[in-house]
Design a protein around this motif. Structure first.
Motif, PDB file in Angstrom:
ATOM      1  N   ALA A 192       0.810  -1.221   0.000  1.00  0.00           N
ATOM      2  CA  ALA A 192       0.000   0.000   0.000  1.00  0.00           C
ATOM      3  C   ALA A 192       0.840   1.267   0.000  1.00  0.00           C
ATOM      4  CB  ALA A 192      -0.939  -0.012   1.205  1.00  0.00           C
ATOM      5  N   ASN A 193       1.943   1.269   0.745  1.00  0.00           N
ATOM      6  CA  ASN A 193       2.766   2.479   0.817  1.00  0.00           C
ATOM      7  C   ASN A 193       3.417   2.816  -0.518  1.00  0.00           C
ATOM      8  OD1 ASN A 193       2.134   2.948   3.466  1.00  0.00           O
ATOM      9  ND2 ASN A 193       4.034   2.114   4.302  1.00  0.00           N
ATOM     10  N   LEU A 194       3.690   1.804  -1.322  1.00  0.00           N
ATOM     11  CA  LEU A 194       4.220   2.073  -2.654  1.00  0.00           C
ATOM     12  C   LEU A 194       3.139   2.660  -3.553  1.00  0.00           C
ATOM     13  CD1 LEU A 194       6.544  -0.942  -3.559  1.00  0.00           C
ATOM     14  CD2 LEU A 194       7.147   1.271  -2.582  1.00  0.00           C
ATOM     15  N   LYS A 196       0.761   4.513  -2.671  1.00  0.00           N
ATOM     16  CA  LYS A 196       0.451   5.878  -2.247  1.00  0.00           C
ATOM     17  C   LYS A 196       1.578   6.854  -2.567  1.00  0.00           C
ATOM     18  CE  LYS A 196      -0.448   4.750   2.033  1.00  0.00           C
ATOM     19  NZ  LYS A 196      -0.834   4.856   3.463  1.00  0.00           N
ATOM     20  N   ALA A 197       2.719   6.375  -3.009  1.00  0.00           N
ATOM     21  CA  ALA A 197       3.886   7.236  -3.203  1.00  0.00           C
ATOM     22  C   ALA A 197       3.791   7.971  -4.534  1.00  0.00           C
ATOM     23  CB  ALA A 197       5.164   6.406  -3.143  1.00  0.00           C
ATOM     24  N   SER A 206       4.270   2.784  -9.344  1.00  0.00           N
ATOM     25  CA  SER A 206       3.003   2.647  -8.626  1.00  0.00           C
ATOM     26  C   SER A 206       1.797   3.024  -9.481  1.00  0.00           C
ATOM     27  CB  SER A 206       3.017   3.470  -7.336  1.00  0.00           C
ATOM     28  OG  SER A 206       3.194   4.845  -7.603  1.00  0.00           O
ATOM     29  N   TYR A 244       9.996   3.936   1.299  1.00  0.00           N
ATOM     30  CA  TYR A 244       8.561   3.766   1.430  1.00  0.00           C
ATOM     31  C   TYR A 244       8.150   2.628   2.366  1.00  0.00           C
ATOM     32  CZ  TYR A 244       9.358   6.296  -2.887  1.00  0.00           C
ATOM     33  OH  TYR A 244       9.822   7.194  -3.821  1.00  0.00           O
ATOM     34  N   LEU A 245       9.060   1.664   2.601  1.00  0.00           N
ATOM     35  CA  LEU A 245       8.713   0.475   3.366  1.00  0.00           C
ATOM     36  C   LEU A 245       9.687   0.262   4.517  1.00  0.00           C
ATOM     37  CD1 LEU A 245       8.089  -2.036   0.411  1.00  0.00           C
ATOM     38  CD2 LEU A 245       6.399  -0.564   1.544  1.00  0.00           C
ATOM     39  N   THR A 246       9.210  -0.364   5.586  1.00  0.00           N
ATOM     40  CA  THR A 246      10.092  -0.765   6.674  1.00  0.00           C
ATOM     41  C   THR A 246      10.896  -1.993   6.242  1.00  0.00           C
ATOM     42  OG1 THR A 246       8.514  -2.292   7.667  1.00  0.00           O
ATOM     43  CG2 THR A 246       8.365   0.031   8.331  1.00  0.00           C
ATOM     44  N   GLU A 249       8.627  -4.865   5.969  1.00  0.00           N
ATOM     45  CA  GLU A 249       7.761  -4.772   4.791  1.00  0.00           C
ATOM     46  C   GLU A 249       8.530  -5.101   3.508  1.00  0.00           C
ATOM     47  OE1 GLU A 249       4.496  -1.397   6.211  1.00  0.00           O
ATOM     48  OE2 GLU A 249       6.450  -0.764   5.405  1.00  0.00           O
TER      49      GLU A 249
END
Length: 298
Positions: A192-194, A196-197, A206, A244-246, A249
């Protein structure tokens, strides 16, 4: 969630900035539109090498693509060719060599800085059959049934409404015309974070959609002889994903097997209004001896 107009603004601003950047910087910057990669630390992630193609113009090559669509486009002398998202004119000049002085090449881009750079390039070359038009490829500034061939390189993934672009491709192609388009697609879901980037959207990833959805849109529009001419996997390095990710993640992303793929797709607009023959040919699994798309030996 951003609107289509907001996403287009992200892309326009990003590509307006890189219109003045070098190929080396753009290739190192995740499809040229983001600052997520250091140009000194990372090689090109997506771009293919145009330098060996006839008609290549180094000043027009910003290293922004994800394939070599003009290499596969079967352009003939005298053809009218349209390049979607033409940038500084790289594919247009390769296409111009193939279509020759009796043909015509039209580049379309919605970034004024890119149009300006492309026009300077064509003026310096003295070509009178290559022109660049400012416009949105969802509403092309081109009459119906104009093009024999349409090419595009890593652009449809940047457009929010891809169905509109495919409909426009159908409109401006002549009956019996065809396209060869390189793009980024997905196999599996991005984190999801990708998605939203916005920065990564402008970097071609993305904004990509699932490969099967992408190919279905082409078939649903009525195109025939849909052919995968080339595919390659795109690897996003950990240092990019870390924006974008931990760490956990990133590990989950790797384990999920999500595929980011560059593909080059060919398809034809039927010469008549007969019911189209829906078929997908994957040349990427064939040998190099395979014949041209659309012939019976494949």
């Amino acid at each position: 969630m951003q609107t289509d107009d907001q996403l287009k603004t992200v892309v326009r601003e990003a590509y307006g900035q890189i219109a003045s950047q070098s190929k080396a910087y753009n290739e190192a910057s995740c499809c040229g539109a983001t600052s997520c990669c250091s140009p000194t630390d990372n090689p090109a992630i997506m771009a293919d090498d145009y330098s060996q193609l006839a008609g290549y113009v180094a000043d027009a090559d910003l290293g922004l693509g994800c394939g070599l669509p003009t290499q596969f486009a079967q352009i003939k002398p005298g053809d009218t060719v349209i390049d979607l998202g033409s940038g500084a004119g790289n594919d247009c000049f390769v296409a111009r060599h193939a279509t020759g002085p009796t043909g015509k090449v039209i580049g379309i881009d919605f970034t004024e800085a890119m149009i300006s750079r492309a026009r300077k390039n064509v003026d310096s070359l003295g070509y009178n059959n290559v022109e660049f038009r400012f416009g949105d490829i969802e509403e092309m500034p081109v009459a119906d049934n104009t093009a024999d061939v349409i090419v595009s390189n890593c652009v449809l993934n940047l457009v929010p409404n891809k169905k509109n672009v495919i409909s426009e491709i159908w409109r401006v192609l002549k009956p019996g015309g065809h396209f060869s388009i390189s793009d980024i697609v997905l196999v599996g879901d991005l984190p999801a974070n990708l998605l939203k980037a916005a920065e990564l959207y402008a970097g071609c990833v993305s904004g990509a959609i699932q490969q099967d959805i992408y190919l279905n849109l082409i078939q649903e529009a009525g195109f025939t002889n849909l052919t995968l001419q080339k595919q390659k996997a795109i690897f996003l390095p950990d240092e990019l994903l870390a924006n974008y990710l931990t760490t956990d993640e990133i590990a989950s992303f790797r384990q999920a097997g999500t595929g980011i793929v560059s593909l080059t797709a060919y398809a034809e607009k039927p010469s008549t209004l007969a019911k189209p023959r829906v078929q997908l040919i994957d040349l990427t699994t064939k040998t190099d001896a395979c014949c041209e798309p659309g012939s019976s030996c494949c």
